[in-house]
Design a protein around this motif. Structure first.
Motif, PDB file in Angstrom:
ATOM      1  N   PRO A 156       0.842  -1.201   0.000  1.00 44.23           N
ATOM      2  CA  PRO A 156       0.000   0.000   0.000  1.00 44.23           C
ATOM      3  C   PRO A 156       0.877   1.250   0.000  1.00 44.23           C
ATOM      4  CG  PRO A 156       0.097  -0.934   2.193  1.00 44.23           C
ATOM      5  CD  PRO A 156       0.795  -1.911   1.290  1.00 44.23           C
ATOM      6  N   ALA A 157       0.256   2.403  -0.300  1.00 44.50           N
ATOM      7  CA  ALA A 157       1.030   3.643  -0.339  1.00 44.50           C
ATOM      8  C   ALA A 157       0.121   4.832  -0.050  1.00 44.50           C
ATOM      9  CB  ALA A 157       1.722   3.813  -1.685  1.00 44.50           C
ATOM     10  N   PHE A 158       0.754   5.924   0.382  1.00 42.58           N
ATOM     11  CA  PHE A 158       0.048   7.153   0.725  1.00 42.58           C
ATOM     12  C   PHE A 158       0.813   8.320   0.114  1.00 42.58           C
ATOM     13  CE2 PHE A 158      -0.297   3.923   3.943  1.00 42.58           C
ATOM     14  CZ  PHE A 158      -1.673   3.822   4.161  1.00 42.58           C
ATOM     15  N   PHE A 159       0.084   9.269  -0.512  1.00 43.15           N
ATOM     16  CA  PHE A 159       0.717  10.313  -1.303  1.00 43.15           C
ATOM     17  C   PHE A 159       0.208  11.698  -0.898  1.00 43.15           C
ATOM     18  CE2 PHE A 159       0.144   6.494  -3.914  1.00 43.15           C
ATOM     19  CZ  PHE A 159       1.455   6.196  -4.245  1.00 43.15           C
ATOM     20  N   TRP A 160       1.160  12.656  -0.815  1.00 41.21           N
ATOM     21  CA  TRP A 160       0.845  14.055  -0.556  1.00 41.21           C
ATOM     22  C   TRP A 160       1.641  14.939  -1.517  1.00 41.21           C
ATOM     23  CZ3 TRP A 160       2.067  10.381   3.014  1.00 41.21           C
ATOM     24  CH2 TRP A 160       1.144  10.097   4.021  1.00 41.21           C
ATOM     25  N   ARG A 161       1.148  16.158  -1.721  1.00 41.36           N
ATOM     26  CA  ARG A 161       1.944  17.141  -2.456  1.00 41.36           C
ATOM     27  C   ARG A 161       2.985  17.752  -1.522  1.00 41.36           C
ATOM     28  NH1 ARG A 161      -1.471  21.601  -5.337  1.00 41.36           N
ATOM     29  NH2 ARG A 161      -2.815  21.445  -3.491  1.00 41.36           N
ATOM     30  N   GLU A 162       4.212  17.904  -1.999  1.00 39.48           N
ATOM     31  CA  GLU A 162       5.229  18.569  -1.188  1.00 39.48           C
ATOM     32  C   GLU A 162       4.921  20.057  -1.083  1.00 39.48           C
ATOM     33  OE1 GLU A 162       8.514  20.628   0.230  1.00 39.48           O
ATOM     34  OE2 GLU A 162       7.957  20.827  -1.888  1.00 39.48           O
ATOM     35  N   SER A 163       4.454  20.660  -2.182  1.00 42.24           N
ATOM     36  CA  SER A 163       4.045  22.061  -2.189  1.00 42.24           C
ATOM     37  C   SER A 163       2.611  22.157  -2.691  1.00 42.24           C
ATOM     38  CB  SER A 163       4.964  22.892  -3.092  1.00 42.24           C
ATOM     39  OG  SER A 163       4.422  24.188  -3.293  1.00 42.24           O
ATOM     40  N   THR A 164       1.756  22.866  -1.956  1.00 43.69           N
ATOM     41  CA  THR A 164       0.359  23.023  -2.392  1.00 43.69           C
ATOM     42  C   THR A 164       0.228  24.068  -3.499  1.00 43.69           C
ATOM     43  OG1 THR A 164      -0.007  24.619  -0.598  1.00 43.69           O
ATOM     44  CG2 THR A 164      -0.559  22.299  -0.161  1.00 43.69           C
ATOM     45  N   SER A 165       1.338  24.680  -3.894  1.00 42.87           N
ATOM     46  CA  SER A 165       1.309  25.645  -4.996  1.00 42.87           C
ATOM     47  C   SER A 165       1.663  25.007  -6.336  1.00 42.87           C
ATOM     48  CB  SER A 165       2.288  26.797  -4.709  1.00 42.87           C
ATOM     49  OG  SER A 165       1.934  27.474  -3.530  1.00 42.87           O
ATOM     50  N   ASP A 166       1.991  23.725  -6.336  1.00 46.01           N
ATOM     51  CA  ASP A 166       2.421  23.026  -7.548  1.00 46.01           C
ATOM     52  C   ASP A 166       1.492  21.849  -7.792  1.00 46.01           C
ATOM     53  OD1 ASP A 166       3.914  22.455  -9.760  1.00 46.01           O
ATOM     54  OD2 ASP A 166       5.790  22.070  -8.693  1.00 46.01           O
ATOM     55  N   GLY A 167       1.474  21.348  -9.037  1.00 46.37           N
ATOM     56  CA  GLY A 167       0.553  20.290  -9.415  1.00 46.37           C
ATOM     57  C   GLY A 167       1.195  18.916  -9.464  1.00 46.37           C
ATOM     58  N   LEU A 168       0.521  18.016 -10.191  1.00 46.81           N
ATOM     59  CA  LEU A 168       1.015  16.661 -10.408  1.00 46.81           C
ATOM     60  C   LEU A 168       1.551  16.546 -11.827  1.00 46.81           C
ATOM     61  CD1 LEU A 168      -1.576  14.233  -8.771  1.00 46.81           C
ATOM     62  CD2 LEU A 168       0.606  15.029  -7.869  1.00 46.81           C
ATOM     63  N   TYR A 169       2.606  15.731 -11.987  1.00 46.35           N
ATOM     64  CA  TYR A 169       3.279  15.580 -13.269  1.00 46.35           C
ATOM     65  C   TYR A 169       3.297  14.113 -13.676  1.00 46.35           C
ATOM     66  CZ  TYR A 169       5.021  20.305 -12.371  1.00 46.35           C
ATOM     67  OH  TYR A 169       5.110  21.652 -12.119  1.00 46.35           O
ATOM     68  N   SER A 170       3.305  13.889 -14.984  1.00 42.16           N
ATOM     69  CA  SER A 170       3.455  12.532 -15.502  1.00 42.16           C
ATOM     70  C   SER A 170       4.926  12.183 -15.603  1.00 42.16           C
ATOM     71  CB  SER A 170       2.804  12.401 -16.881  1.00 42.16           C
ATOM     72  OG  SER A 170       3.578  13.073 -17.863  1.00 42.16           O
ATOM     73  N   VAL A 171       5.218  10.882 -15.788  1.00 38.27           N
ATOM     74  CA  VAL A 171       6.595  10.446 -15.980  1.00 38.27           C
ATOM     75  C   VAL A 171       7.185  11.063 -17.248  1.00 38.27           C
ATOM     76  CG1 VAL A 171       8.058   8.413 -16.325  1.00 38.27           C
ATOM     77  CG2 VAL A 171       6.172   8.331 -14.698  1.00 38.27           C
ATOM     78  N   GLY A 172       6.326  11.429 -18.201  1.00 37.36           N
ATOM     79  CA  GLY A 172       6.789  12.022 -19.459  1.00 37.36           C
ATOM     80  C   GLY A 172       6.852  13.529 -19.453  1.00 37.36           C
ATOM     81  N   ASN A 173       6.933  14.166 -18.281  1.00 39.03           N
ATOM     82  CA  ASN A 173       7.150  15.617 -18.136  1.00 39.03           C
ATOM     83  C   ASN A 173       5.903  16.483 -18.278  1.00 39.03           C
ATOM     84  OD1 ASN A 173       9.926  15.472 -17.681  1.00 39.03           O
ATOM     85  ND2 ASN A 173      10.414  15.541 -19.857  1.00 39.03           N
ATOM     86  N   ALA A 174       4.725  15.923 -18.488  1.00 42.68           N
ATOM     87  CA  ALA A 174       3.525  16.736 -18.666  1.00 42.68           C
ATOM     88  C   ALA A 174       2.894  17.080 -17.313  1.00 42.68           C
ATOM     89  CB  ALA A 174       2.510  16.000 -19.535  1.00 42.68           C
TER      90      ALA A 174
END
Length: 483
Positions: free
Chosen positions: A401-419
């Motif tokens: 299992p895993a749990f995920f948070w944003r390090e900065s709430t001012s930034d978004g999520l990115y794909s492995v391909g840089n998008a």
């Protein structure tokens, strides 16, 4: 005989035919080999992650041959066993399913089939010259929305083609040059990997110089990744990206059975996107170290990375830390290993600033947390406990299992391909999601492996506020046939 089947659903029948030939041949040849006494290290070893790393010189001894196909794995070109020709293949028949891709039911998810075929040849002319070539085909059938660019489908292409030149050798010390198209991977593949989780593995064009001196191994590298296009033989080098690196490995005796990796990497990318800052050119320098080792019960893998450079007219400052520790109970029932992985990679603090704080995971291995590969290790904090169980000598089960948070709430999520896949501006929530997942691996023989993974991905507050927020059921399973 296996070639009479048509493409599509008959791929499974084709695979079954190949398995039958391998199994029958190995059974008959194994009985003959047991009548002789020989040291055959390659036959007992697990196949390496990269096809060019397989050692087959043992097959010069007829007693080490356990399959009729071994006759093409080692074709002598002289009396010296270092002069030989080798052929091999790798087939992966795979199914995959993801409900609610991108946390939305538009388009709906479905089950689809993928195939990946590699055929390689390896020519050794002594210890100073080698040529390795590999053709590949990657196919996908029935996926809603069609193949994902550069990840799923490419009809036929030159995946690898390089020359190794032994420049100098003295005892165990050596200097070698590799030039051409090749796969590369360093360390735990946090930054440079083969991308084996996708249907198209990554290859690069360029040169690699490897120096071995005592306990040191040092690699110098200058390459460009290839462009993965769908047509036949249409994967030229990507001239919008350049990558160079120096990577050194040495024992580290201050830690129990320890080792240390030291590295510098450089990346020039003419088109990369960052949340709130648009798309532009970046040049990024990376330095880092990795401390790793395995003791009687413990294993550890800790990596620390810092990045600097420029994006358009702004500066880059970013960082990442990843740790994984495990404890093994080999004598207990099921020989469990309990582990904990922790990851933190920086995000950008101010979208209106010209400067960038988002970590770039470069050519990371996609299946770092699972084979769903929903997002990259950028602007991310994650915890992943795990439990590995050996059900039999050949079957293992892993819960992770895993749990995920944003390090900065001012930034978004990115794909492995840089998008940028989810902008950060729609929500101030930090919690991204959690997952429950399990993996089963069955090593039927040295040449046959079955793997499957199931995962349920629970959308958290950030995804619920920024996307339709649907949870995801994900499954994949494949059969690897390697020879």
């Amino acid at each position: 005989m296996c070639g009479i089947f048509k493409r599509g659903s008959a791929a499974l029948a084709r695979t079954a035919c190949i398995i039958g030939i391998l199994a029958l041949g190995r059974s008959a040849w194994a009985q003959t080999a047991q009548e002789n006494v020989a040291v055959c290290t390659s036959a007992s070893a697990q196949l390496p992650a990269m096809t060019y790393e397989e050692q087959v010189q043992d097959l010069a001894n007829p007693a080490c041959r356990t399959s009729p196909l071994d006759s093409i794995k080692f074709i002598p070109l002289g009396k010296d066993e270092n002069y030989y020709l080798s052929f091999g293949f790798w087939i992966r028949e795979r199914g995959e399913y993801a409900s609610n891709p991108n946390w939305s039911d538009h388009p709906p998810g479905n089950v689809y089939q993928m195939q990946r075929y590699f055929l390689h040849t390896d020519v050794h002319l002594g210890e100073r010259f080698r040529f390795f070539g590999e053709l590949a085909t990657s196919l996908v059938d029935g996926r809603n929305g069609g193949p994902r660019p550069s990840l799923d489908g490419e009809k036929m292409y030159v995946h690898q083609g390089f020359v190794d030149l032994g420049l100098w050798k003295s005892g165990r010390d050596s200097l070698a040059l590799r030039a051409g198209r090749q796969e590369i991977a360093f360390g735990s593949q946090n930054l440079v990997s083969t991308r084996d989780g996708r249907n198209i593995r990554r290859s690069v064009d360029g040169a690699r110089l490897t120096w071995v001196k005592g306990d040191w191994t040092v690699d110098l590298l200058a390459v460009r990744p290839t462009l993965e296009k769908a047509d036949y033989f249409d994967n030229p080098p990507n001239h919008s990206q350049s990558f160079w690196a120096a990577y050194a490995v040495h024992p580290f005796r201050f830690l129990p059975r320890g080792n240390i990796d030291l590295y510098y990497m450089g990346l020039d990318n003419k088109s990369v996107a960052f949340d709130g800052k648009g798309t532009g050119r970046e040049q990024r320098e990376t330095i880092g170290t990795r401390l790793w080792g395995t003791t009687e019960h413990w294993d550890y893998n800790d990596e620390f990375t810092f990045q600097w450079g420029w994006f358009r007219s702004g500066d880059i400052r970013a960082w990442a830390v990843s740790t994984e520790h495990g404890y093994r109970l080999e004598q207990a029932p099921l020989s469990p290993r309990f582990g904990l992985k922790a990851v933190a990679s920086s995000g950008d603090r101010n979208p209106s600033s010209r400067n960038v704080g988002t970590f770039n995971s470069i050519y990371e291995q996609g299946p770092y947390f699972s084979y769903a590969e929903l997002f990259a290790r950028r602007n991310l904090v994650a915890l992943q406990p795990s439990a590995d169980l050996k059900l039999t000598k050949t079957v293992s089960l892993k819960f992770n299992p895993a749990f995920f948070w944003r390090e900065s709430t001012s930034d978004g999520l990115y794909s492995v391909g840089n998008a940028v896949i989810v902008p950060g501006s729609k929500s101030n929530a930090r919690f991204i999601a959690s997952q429950a997942s399990a993996q089963l691996r069955w090593r039927m023989t040295r040449n046959l492996t079955w793997f499957t993974e199931y995962e349920h991905f629970f959308a958290g507050d950030f995804l619920k506020q920024s996307t339709p927020g649907k949870s995801i059921n994900y499954w994949t399973g494949w059969l690897d046939i390697r020879f």
